[in-house]
Scaffold this active site. Structure first.
Site, PDB file in Angstrom:
ATOM      1  N   SER A 129      -6.225  -8.555  -1.978  1.00 10.68           N
ATOM      2  CA  SER A 129      -7.245  -8.553  -0.934  1.00 10.68           C
ATOM      3  C   SER A 129      -6.874  -9.600   0.098  1.00 10.68           C
ATOM      4  O   SER A 129      -6.125 -10.536  -0.192  1.00 10.68           O
ATOM      5  CB  SER A 129      -8.634  -8.861  -1.510  1.00 10.68           C
ATOM      6  OG  SER A 129      -8.717 -10.224  -1.908  1.00 10.68           O
ATOM      7  N   CYS A 130      -7.378  -9.430   1.312  1.00  5.76           N
ATOM      8  CA  CYS A 130      -7.178 -10.431   2.357  1.00  5.76           C
ATOM      9  C   CYS A 130      -8.443 -10.482   3.196  1.00  5.76           C
ATOM     10  O   CYS A 130      -9.286  -9.585   3.107  1.00  5.76           O
ATOM     11  CB  CYS A 130      -5.948 -10.120   3.215  1.00  5.76           C
ATOM     12  SG  CYS A 130      -6.091  -8.649   4.261  1.00  5.76           S
ATOM     13  N   PRO A 131      -8.619 -11.533   4.006  1.00  5.14           N
ATOM     14  CA  PRO A 131      -9.881 -11.677   4.733  1.00  5.14           C
ATOM     15  C   PRO A 131     -10.264 -10.483   5.588  1.00  5.14           C
ATOM     16  O   PRO A 131     -11.423 -10.102   5.636  1.00  5.14           O
ATOM     17  CB  PRO A 131      -9.641 -12.927   5.591  1.00  5.14           C
ATOM     18  CG  PRO A 131      -8.703 -13.747   4.775  1.00  5.14           C
ATOM     19  CD  PRO A 131      -7.784 -12.737   4.122  1.00  5.14           C
ATOM     20  N   THR A 137      -3.498  -6.941   2.473  1.00  2.00           N
ATOM     21  CA  THR A 137      -3.963  -6.297   1.242  1.00  2.00           C
ATOM     22  C   THR A 137      -2.981  -5.230   0.781  1.00  2.00           C
ATOM     23  O   THR A 137      -2.562  -5.210  -0.394  1.00  2.00           O
ATOM     24  CB  THR A 137      -5.343  -5.658   1.482  1.00  2.00           C
ATOM     25  OG1 THR A 137      -6.267  -6.675   1.873  1.00  2.00           O
ATOM     26  CG2 THR A 137      -5.850  -4.953   0.235  1.00  2.00           C
TER      27      THR A 137
END
Length: 642
Positions: A129-131, A137
């Site tokens: 996951s990423c922001p 992601t």
């Protein structure tokens, strides 16, 4: 055990020596010896080769490329960012020891002992996951799955991205030998993986160090199996001494997956549960942004299409007519297209696109606020966050008001959810008490206390931006370009992007110029590295040349992360060149007056831009300049191995 290491950071001052001290102290605390070479601003004394040869494992905690890295070839190695060396020193020592023990076991174990020597093909599961939930992601997931295949293992990754996620089947998790979590946001339902050997790292590590993470996971499985087999042996011997013991004490031969799942490894690659306050705040903010972006994308593109059609049908004043003369409800002087839609009227089709897009834009602040609160308090934060965001939008407090209500709602909801109440009240807490009280507090604070000053600040900001012209506007473009090129998808890059997307809902021409400036600057780095690998392939490694071919499409699609593999391998030269190219492009786009309503898309949304040819020219100039600087800097050092 004997360990050696290297630490470095871009400035060569604080982080270099803090990481070295933290690692050496952690090694002493764990009963090991460690010598660290600090490649800092004061110069460095290289480790003696005899010391390296005698070492059992290596820890590289660096922010710059490690000098003479070949010295450590063949040694079990933990390779992390220098900040990890400070924050996670004990865990890094444990990882290094686990890798060394696994390597020693593999070298000396009995040939027929598959539990401790040859683990064979393994099954891994992971989460990325990423922001923003867009590029990192999916790039991390692909890198990990490919690295697992290359090593002869199987891996299934759950991508918790902006497009939603399909949770891993519990049977797949149960059968897995180990877990790799590469994430920039808190992993959802992390308890599913309890008891599994786990490698837990930042999402960027999943892209840059995928093969090493697979190796770490294999080492943890070996260590877990060795520990389980040792424990089974002890239980078996205890049973023989005690006579007829309980059935649970009898040694059994478990399946590989079950062994790893049941046995907690003696040393874990999992980072501490506590995360810094700054990191948490960024994660909460980016959670809101990641849910807001689809509304920006849909609304911005529909509005731009509506204006394009209006100008085709209605001439130069078509866009103004669409914005002022059509509505979804009955208003004096406007056409209500719900009640009076004429499919033969092109202006009404343009109005349809514009009004749908405007409605989508109306959700920007409420969604931003609601999902910041969601990141803090989970579902109890949604109602007060969305309501607070709508109030902020209504009174003109804009995205600053939405950020404020998001944090207020999240913390208030989390506080109320933590109350110790009678069991008879627990059932109504999440559906009545928490939303009622948290919404009242959040809305009341915004209306009575915070709304007017924040709205005044937003008005001042919008007036200041729209009043910019000439050198001031170009300077702003250069600054935003530098931010986009600095860390290629990292916090600074995301700050500039968030500023641009949040401003799209504001009135005036300047927010549209800012969006065009940010997108153009974000396209430069991957396109420049793609061009550089095509022009001078011999100064790049085979892996970099392959990444260069993929970077053409990534750069054209405004995915700055396409340059990350190059920056990870050679951060000083690549980032320095990126700052030059991106800064120039940002300044040029602002000078040319290009505008854009869509928050993403790269060349695919060029038809929606104002002054599109000048936009493309700015991108080409910046990419060419960066490519030239990269090649110049690389040519001044030894070429990469072919």
């Amino acid at each position: 055990m004997n360990l050696v290491g290297v630490t470095s950071c871009p400035t060569g001052i604080a982080h270099t020596y803090m990481a070295a001290e933290a690692l050496e102290q952690a090694a002493r605390d764990a009963g090991h010896e460690m010598v660290v070479e600090t490649q800092g601003s004061a110069g460095s004394t290289p480790l003696d080769q005899a010391t390296i040869d005698a070492a059992d494992a290596v820890i590289l905690a660096h922010g710059l490329e490690v000098k003479d890295k070949d010295r450590f070839a063949g040694k079990p190695t933990v390779d992390v960012d220098v900040k990890q060396g400070i924050a996670r020193a004990p865990e890094l020592i444990a990882e290094a020891v686990a890798l060394a023990e696994a390597a020693a076991t593999g070298a000396t174990g009995a040939p027929g002992d598959s539990g401790t020597t040859d683990v064979g093909p393994l099954s891994f599961v992971g989460v990325t996951s990423c922001p923003t939930g867009i590029a990192h992601t999916y790039m991390a997931a692909e890198a990990l799955e490919q690295a697992a295949r290359d090593a002869g293992h199987e891996m299934v990754v759950e991508t918790q991205g902006s497009a939603g996620s399909t949770p891993l089947d519990q049977a797949t998790i149960d059968a897995a030998d180990a877990v790799i979590l590469a994430h920039g946001l808190e992993v959802k339902d992390k308890d599913r993986f309890a008891g599994k050997p786990t490698v837990d790292v930042d999402v960027k590590q999943g892209i840059a160090r995928a093969p090493e993470l697979i190796t770490e996971a294999v080492a943890l499985v070996r260590s877990a199996r060795a520990g389980a087999e040792g424990a089974d042996g002890e239980r078996g011997r205890g049973s023989e001494l005690a006579g007829a013991g309980a059935g649970s004490s009898t040694a059994t031969t478990p399946t590989p997956g079950a062994t790893a799942a049941r046995a907690t490894p003696p040393r874990s690659s999992e980072r501490p549960a506590t995360v810094g306050t700054g990191t948490k705040v960024r994660q909460w903010l980016m959670t809101g942004v990641s849910y807001m972006i689809p509304f920006v994308a849909a609304g911005g593109i529909l509005i731009a299409l509506g204006f394009m059609l209006a100008q085709v049908v209605g001439g130069e004043t078509g866009a103004i007519d669409v914005a002022n003369n059509y509505s979804l409800v009955h208003e004096d002087g406007t056409t209500n297209i719900v009640a009076n839609f004429d499919p033969t009227d092109g202006m009404q089709w343009a109005a349809l696109l514009f009004l749908i897009g405007s409605t989508s834009f109306g959700f920007l602040v409420p969604i931003l606020s609601g999902y910041i609160a969601y990141g803090i308090a989970d579902r109890p934060g949604l109602v007060p966050g969305i309501v607070g965001g709508m109030i902020a939008s209504t009174i003109g407090a804009g995205f600053l008001g939405g950020i404020a209500t998001g944090f207020i709602a999240g913390f208030v909801a989390r506080w109320i959810a933590g109350w110790k109440v009678h069991k008879g009240v627990r059932g109504v807490m999440p559906v009545v008490v928490i939303p009622l009280l948290s919404t009242l507090i959040t809305g009341g604070l915004m209306i009575l206390l915070l709304g007017r000053p924040i709205a005044a600040l937003m008005t001042w900001m919008n007036d200041a931006l729209n009043g910019m012209s000439g050198a001031n506007a170009v300077l702003l473009g250069a600054i935003l370009g530098l931010m986009m090129g600095f860390d290629l998808g990292g916090p600074v890059n995301k700050t500039a992007y968030t500023f641009a997307t949040a401003g799209l809902a504001a009135a005036g021409d300047m927010p549209l110029r800012i969006m065009a400036c940010v997108m153009a600057a974000g396209m430069v780095a991957p396109l420049a590295m793609a061009a550089a690998t095509a022009i001078r392939p011999k100064v790049f490694s085979p892996a970099e040349r392959e990444n260069g071919r993929a970077a053409w499409l990534l750069g054209a699609s405004f995915i700055s992360e396409g340059a990350i593999p190059f920056a990870a391998a050679d951060p000083v030269r690549v980032i320095a060149a990126s700052l030059v190219g991106s800064g120039v492009t940002g300044a040029l786009v602002m000078a040319f007056g290009s505008t854009l309503r869509a928050p993403h898309g790269g060349i695919w949304v060029v038809p929606l831009m104002g002054h599109p040819l000048m936009f493309l020219l700015a991108v080409v100039i910046g990419a060419a300049l960066m490519a030239a600087v990269v090649l110049l800097l690389k040519s001044s050092s030894r070429p990469a191995t072919v």
